[in-house]
Design an enzyme around this catalytic site. Structure first.
Site, PDB file in Angstrom:
ATOM      1  N   ALA A  87       7.567  11.927 -45.089  1.00  0.00           N
ATOM      2  CA  ALA A  87       7.365  10.482 -45.205  1.00  0.00           C
ATOM      3  C   ALA A  87       6.937   9.873 -43.873  1.00  0.00           C
ATOM      4  O   ALA A  87       7.453  10.233 -42.812  1.00  0.00           O
ATOM      5  CB  ALA A  87       8.650   9.814 -45.699  1.00  0.00           C
TER       6      ALA A  87
ATOM      7  N   ARG B 145       2.512  17.341 -37.449  1.00  0.00           N
ATOM      8  CA  ARG B 145       2.545  18.693 -36.894  1.00  0.00           C
ATOM      9  C   ARG B 145       3.404  19.570 -37.790  1.00  0.00           C
ATOM     10  O   ARG B 145       4.414  19.117 -38.318  1.00  0.00           O
ATOM     11  CB  ARG B 145       3.150  18.682 -35.499  1.00  0.00           C
TER      12      ARG B 145
ATOM     13  N   ALA C 166       6.492   9.463 -49.061  1.00  0.00           N
ATOM     14  CA  ALA C 166       6.186   8.031 -49.053  1.00  0.00           C
ATOM     15  C   ALA C 166       5.515   7.629 -47.744  1.00  0.00           C
ATOM     16  O   ALA C 166       5.855   8.138 -46.669  1.00  0.00           O
ATOM     17  CB  ALA C 166       7.470   7.220 -49.256  1.00  0.00           C
TER      18      ALA C 166
ATOM     19  N   HIS D  44     -16.371   4.820 -39.586  1.00  0.00           N
ATOM     20  CA  HIS D  44     -17.504   3.990 -39.185  1.00  0.00           C
ATOM     21  C   HIS D  44     -18.116   4.573 -37.920  1.00  0.00           C
ATOM     22  O   HIS D  44     -17.455   5.285 -37.160  1.00  0.00           O
ATOM     23  CB  HIS D  44     -17.039   2.553 -38.912  1.00  0.00           C
TER      24      HIS D  44
END
Length: 189
Positions: free
Chosen positions: A162, A182, A144, A119
């Site tokens: 994850a 990273r 996940a 936005h």
């Protein structure tokens, strides 16, 4: 403005002002995506029916090797491109207005979020929508609960651990973890 006009503007990276004709078309298309996702997530469907609903959502053919485990939501649907042998696990959420391209052989873990819109930062422009595509190369694995932010490209064969939040491009053939993600090491060849 038509859906084709809107897609052309989104894929060109044009800002869609809040309250504009493009914004209205985006909301109309989102209503269709919500309807299709509602059907997809309403109960068990055999894999062929899941792919059929996914094709209806995206507006393009889905390879018979693609696997999706619902629930799944996309708040637009029409700007998703899936390669062959893609696996999308349950709970994933795609905000695809800016474009999501997923290469062949990708694995998307539970509850992954791929976002392609920002936005306007200026309060008077907050309703404006700024699209930036997300591109996953071939054989990318998102663990996940990974979140991929707008404008990110993840190179071929890379793994994102994850719970990571990917804010910048990830090169090919590496493992990246953390928030922000990273690179921690290269993958063996």
């Amino acid at each position: 403005m038509t859906l084709a006009d809107l897609l052309a503007a989104l894929n060109a990276g044009e800002t869609i002002p809040g309250g504009s004709p493009g914004h209205a078309v985006m909301h109309e298309t989102s209503q269709e995506a919500l309807r299709i996702a509602g059907e997809l997530n309403a109960g068990y469907h055999p894999p062929a029916r899941v792919r059929q609903l996914l094709a209806e959502l995206t507006g393009r053919p889905v390879d018979e090797t693609v696997t999706l485990f619902p629930p799944f939501t996309a708040d637009f649907g029409k700007n998703i491109r899936l390669g062959a042998r893609v696996f999308i696990n349950s709970g994933c959420r795609f905000q695809d207005q800016g474009g999501i391209s997923i290469g062949d052989d990708c694995l998307i873990g539970h509850n992954a979020v791929i976002a392609t819109l920002q936005h306007g930062m200026q309060p008077s422009k907050r309703a404006d929508l700024i699209p930036s595509p997300v591109i996953l190369g071939r054989n990318v694995w998102l663990g996940a609960n990974v979140t991929v932010l707008p404008g990110v490209t993840i190179g071929d064969d890379s793994v994102v651990g994850a719970g990571s939040v990917v804010t910048k491009d990830i090169p090919a053939g590496v493992i990246a973890v953390g928030s922000p993600a990273r690179v921690i090491r290269a993958l063996p060849t």
